[in-house]
Design a protein around this motif. Structure first.
Motif, PDB file in Angstrom:
ATOM      1  N   UNK A 164      -8.145   7.511 -59.260  1.00 36.41           N
ATOM      2  CA  UNK A 164      -9.508   7.744 -59.702  1.00 36.41           C
ATOM      3  C   UNK A 164      -9.582   7.594 -61.221  1.00 36.41           C
ATOM      4  N   UNK A 165     -10.520   6.794 -61.681  1.00 37.01           N
ATOM      5  CA  UNK A 165     -10.684   6.580 -63.119  1.00 37.01           C
ATOM      6  C   UNK A 165     -12.036   5.920 -63.346  1.00 37.01           C
ATOM      7  N   UNK A 166     -12.332   5.597 -64.602  1.00 35.13           N
ATOM      8  CA  UNK A 166     -13.535   4.844 -64.896  1.00 35.13           C
ATOM      9  C   UNK A 166     -13.452   3.472 -64.248  1.00 35.13           C
ATOM     10  N   UNK A 167     -14.549   3.002 -63.681  1.00 31.19           N
ATOM     11  CA  UNK A 167     -14.537   1.735 -62.951  1.00 31.19           C
ATOM     12  C   UNK A 167     -14.069   0.565 -63.805  1.00 31.19           C
ATOM     13  N   UNK A 168     -14.501   0.520 -65.057  1.00 27.85           N
ATOM     14  CA  UNK A 168     -14.118  -0.602 -65.917  1.00 27.85           C
ATOM     15  C   UNK A 168     -12.620  -0.610 -66.194  1.00 27.85           C
ATOM     16  N   UNK A 169     -12.017   0.575 -66.341  1.00 29.64           N
ATOM     17  CA  UNK A 169     -10.567   0.650 -66.536  1.00 29.64           C
ATOM     18  C   UNK A 169      -9.836   0.160 -65.291  1.00 29.64           C
ATOM     19  N   UNK A 170     -10.332   0.538 -64.132  1.00 32.32           N
ATOM     20  CA  UNK A 170      -9.711   0.101 -62.886  1.00 32.32           C
ATOM     21  C   UNK A 170      -9.834  -1.408 -62.718  1.00 32.32           C
TER      22      UNK A 170
END
Length: 254
Positions: free
Chosen positions: A68-74
């Protein structure tokens, strides 16, 4: 870009996916267990953890491992070759960045809108977006490059509100934490995050927030180590069992 159709190891990001790549790996290990690796927007944490319990019970021998993380980082990690099976983003624009790396067209499985959260009791007597312009308030928002930040920018511009945030967070849960710990007077988060926080926050409606809706897409990734199980998880999320959990957490329907 691919089309859209409607349906339904937590650690620091740079290290987590590398750690997830070690050990038994995806696919069937020596014990006959398949580890399915899912990258998901931080705002999906509570929902997906609950869905995982139901999915694993219905799919013996499959274990879910979430990042789970920020979408852009993923999306950046996926573009850089992270070994993952499924990606669930908090908006379509971020999924578009990895559209060429999905095995099939992404499916919209949920929607979300923003709301204002304050400390319990709303001690600053915040009534709406306009109040957040006050220089006397410490306001936190998501960074513009992540979905909740893009939604914040769209909403405040629509309402002709100019914010001077005390901080810009890389994921929506960071905004929520700043408010619940008293580091900020107010923040803009998704309705689902405010719902999950319960009495740790006070919720104040953001005017016309329903005009800035984030649609959440999910897709099996091209080259997924466990493609059949990955598709089964997508089907579960977009099916009645997953949809019931998501709506209970405050998400809107696709």
């Amino acid at each position: 870009m691919r089309g859209w159709r409607a349906g339904a190891c937590v650690a620091p990001l740079a290290l987590a996916l590398a750690a997830c790549g070690s050990g038994s790996g995806s696919g069937s290990d020596d014990g006959g267990t398949t580890t399915l690796r899912v990258a998901a927007a931080a705002s999906l944490t509570a929902s997906f953890e609950e869905i995982a319990t139901d999915f694993e019970a219905a799919n013996e021998g499959v274990e879910l491992e979430f990042q789970f993380a920020g979408s852009s980082d993923l999306a950046t990690q996926i573009s850089n070759g992270a070994e993952l099976d499924v990606f669930a983003s908090a908006d379509e624009a971020t999924m578009d960045k990895v559209a060429d790396l999905t095995a099939a067209d992404p499916m919209i499985f949920a929607t979300n809108v923003l709301t204002i959260v304050t400390e319990p009791g709303n001690p600053q007597q915040i009534t709406g977006l306009q109040d957040l312009e006050s220089s006397d308030l410490a306001v936190v928002v998501c960074a513009e490059q992540v979905p909740c930040g893009a939604a914040t920018k769209a909403l405040t511009e629509q309402q002709d509100v100019t914010l001077d945030p005390a901080s810009e967070e890389s994921k929506v849960t960071g905004v929520l934490t700043k408010v619940t710990t008293g580091e900020a007077d107010a923040g803009l988060v998704y309705v689902t995050d405010a719902t999950g926080a319960g009495d740790q926050v006070e919720t104040v409606e953001a005017e016309d927030s329903d005009e800035v809706v984030n649609s959440y897409p999910i897709a099996v990734l091209d080259g997924a180590p466990s493609p059949d199980e990955a598709q089964a998880f997508v089907d579960f999320v977009t099916g009645p069992e997953g949809q019931a959990v998501l709506q209970d957490k405050g998400f809107g329907t696709p």
